[in-house]
Design a protein around this motif. Structure first.
Motif, short mmCIF file in Angstrom:
data_model
loop_
_atom_site.label_atom_id
_atom_site.label_comp_id
_atom_site.label_asym_id
_atom_site.label_seq_id
_atom_site.Cartn_x
_atom_site.Cartn_y
_atom_site.Cartn_z
N LEU A 142 0.85 -1.18 0.00
CA LEU A 142 0.00 0.00 0.00
C LEU A 142 0.89 1.24 0.00
O LEU A 142 1.83 1.33 0.78
CB LEU A 142 -0.90 0.02 1.23
N GLN A 143 0.58 2.18 -0.88
CA GLN A 143 1.30 3.45 -0.93
C GLN A 143 0.47 4.50 -0.19
O GLN A 143 -0.66 4.76 -0.57
CB GLN A 143 1.51 3.90 -2.39
N LEU A 144 1.03 5.06 0.87
CA LEU A 144 0.34 6.07 1.67
C LEU A 144 1.17 7.34 1.70
O LEU A 144 2.37 7.33 1.45
CB LEU A 144 0.14 5.56 3.10
N GLN A 145 0.53 8.44 2.03
CA GLN A 145 1.21 9.70 2.26
C GLN A 145 0.74 10.22 3.62
O GLN A 145 -0.43 10.08 3.96
CB GLN A 145 0.88 10.75 1.19
N SER A 146 1.66 10.79 4.37
CA SER A 146 1.27 11.40 5.65
C SER A 146 1.79 12.82 5.69
O SER A 146 2.80 13.16 5.06
CB SER A 146 1.82 10.60 6.83
N SER A 147 1.09 13.65 6.43
CA SER A 147 1.55 15.02 6.64
C SER A 147 1.19 15.45 8.05
O SER A 147 0.18 15.02 8.60
CB SER A 147 0.93 15.98 5.61
N THR A 148 2.06 16.24 8.63
CA THR A 148 1.86 16.77 9.97
C THR A 148 2.18 18.25 9.94
O THR A 148 3.18 18.66 9.35
CB THR A 148 2.77 16.07 11.00
N SER A 149 1.34 19.05 10.57
CA SER A 149 1.55 20.49 10.58
C SER A 149 1.45 20.99 12.02
O SER A 149 0.51 20.64 12.73
CB SER A 149 0.49 21.16 9.70
N LEU A 150 2.43 21.79 12.43
CA LEU A 150 2.44 22.38 13.78
C LEU A 150 2.73 23.86 13.67
O LEU A 150 3.58 24.28 12.88
CB LEU A 150 3.53 21.74 14.65
N ARG A 151 2.05 24.66 14.48
CA ARG A 151 2.30 26.11 14.55
C ARG A 151 2.71 26.45 15.97
O ARG A 151 2.09 25.98 16.92
CB ARG A 151 1.06 26.90 14.17
N GLY A 152 3.77 27.26 16.08
CA GLY A 152 4.24 27.59 17.41
C GLY A 152 4.97 28.91 17.46
O GLY A 152 5.00 29.67 16.48
N ARG A 153 5.58 29.19 18.62
CA ARG A 153 6.30 30.44 18.82
C ARG A 153 7.52 30.23 19.72
O ARG A 153 7.48 29.41 20.62
CB ARG A 153 5.46 31.51 19.44
N VAL A 154 8.54 31.02 19.41
CA VAL A 154 9.74 31.08 20.24
C VAL A 154 9.74 32.47 20.87
O VAL A 154 9.52 33.46 20.20
CB VAL A 154 11.02 30.89 19.39
N LYS A 155 9.97 32.51 22.18
CA LYS A 155 10.01 33.79 22.89
C LYS A 155 11.33 33.87 23.64
O LYS A 155 11.57 33.08 24.55
CB LYS A 155 8.82 33.88 23.84
N VAL A 156 12.19 34.81 23.26
CA VAL A 156 13.52 34.95 23.85
C VAL A 156 13.51 36.12 24.83
O VAL A 156 13.13 37.23 24.48
CB VAL A 156 14.59 35.18 22.76
N VAL A 157 13.96 35.88 26.04
CA VAL A 157 14.09 36.87 27.10
C VAL A 157 12.77 37.61 27.34
O VAL A 157 12.76 38.73 27.79
CB VAL A 157 15.23 37.87 26.80
N GLY A 158 11.67 37.00 27.00
CA GLY A 158 10.36 37.60 27.22
C GLY A 158 10.08 38.80 26.34
O GLY A 158 9.04 39.43 26.47
N ILE A 159 10.97 39.12 25.40
CA ILE A 159 10.81 40.31 24.57
C ILE A 159 10.69 39.94 23.09
O ILE A 159 9.74 40.31 22.43
CB ILE A 159 12.00 41.27 24.75
N PHE A 160 11.67 39.21 22.60
CA PHE A 160 11.74 38.89 21.18
C PHE A 160 10.92 37.64 20.90
O PHE A 160 11.09 36.62 21.55
CB PHE A 160 13.20 38.66 20.76
#
Length: 192
Positions: A142-160
């Motif tokens: 069987l030929q299958l395709q999978s995909s995964t998508s994630l959205r996130g954030r990086v916060k440096v020193v509480g400012i950037f």
């Protein structure tokens, strides 16, 4: 007269020194931000794609139940944590959605790697609706395709802050007669 000129230029010299020190401090902070603290995109690799469960019984009493394990390794190279929202792992058979599983929201610590796991159960009835399904089962693959998508954030020193979206895709081949051997070719992309 000489004494007066020196006393008048002393405040100007002090102001100039303060201005130069302030500019050097700004340059040093900019260098620290751009070299050390600048938020970087997380790196994604597929750690494992395999069958969690396979139940196959050939005709005349045909039965096929499949569930996959999809493990994705996410490395956070930042000096701050990477938080991502709930995502979804999708599995397709010949373009039709046949399985999905949630990927829980998590926090990946600073400069660490986490393995994210999803276990989609495949809807074999939806796969059987495709006219190529019987031929694929007879061929044993069987030929299958999978995909995964994630959205996130990086916060440096509480400012950037920096937002990042991770998208991964795999082409998966399941060998039905070889004990469910799985071969996968995976790609990932990170966008800001």
């Amino acid at each position: 007269m000489i004494r007066r000129k020196l006393s008048r230029s002393a405040p100007a010299t002090a102001a100039l020194c303060c201005l130069v020190l302030l500019l050097l401090l700004i340059v040093a902070l900019a260098v620290v931000y751009f070299v050390v603290l600048r938020p970087r995109d997380p790196r994604v690799e597929f750690a494992f794609v395999g069958l969690r469960q396979i139940q196959f019984q050939p005709p005349p009493n045909f039965r096929l139940n499949l569930s996959l394990d999809v493990d994705v390794s996410v490395r956070n190279p930042n000096f701050a944590s990477f938080d991502y929202d709930v995502g979804t792992a999708l599995v397709f058979y010949r373009g039709a959605l046949v399985g999905q599983a949630p990927v829980e929201a998590r926090n990946i610590g600073a400069r660490s790697t986490e393995t994210l796991r999803a276990a989609p159960v495949l809807n074999v009835a939806a796969m059987a609706a495709d006219r190529s399904f019987a031929g694929d089962v007879a061929a044993g693959a069987l030929q299958l395709q999978s995909s995964t998508s994630l959205r996130g954030r990086v916060k440096v020193v509480g400012i950037f802050r920096r937002r990042a979206s991770i998208f991964t895709a795999c082409d998966i081949r399941v060998a039905l007669f070889a004990g469910g051997m799985v071969a996968a070719d995976c790609r990932s992309k990170v966008s800001s």
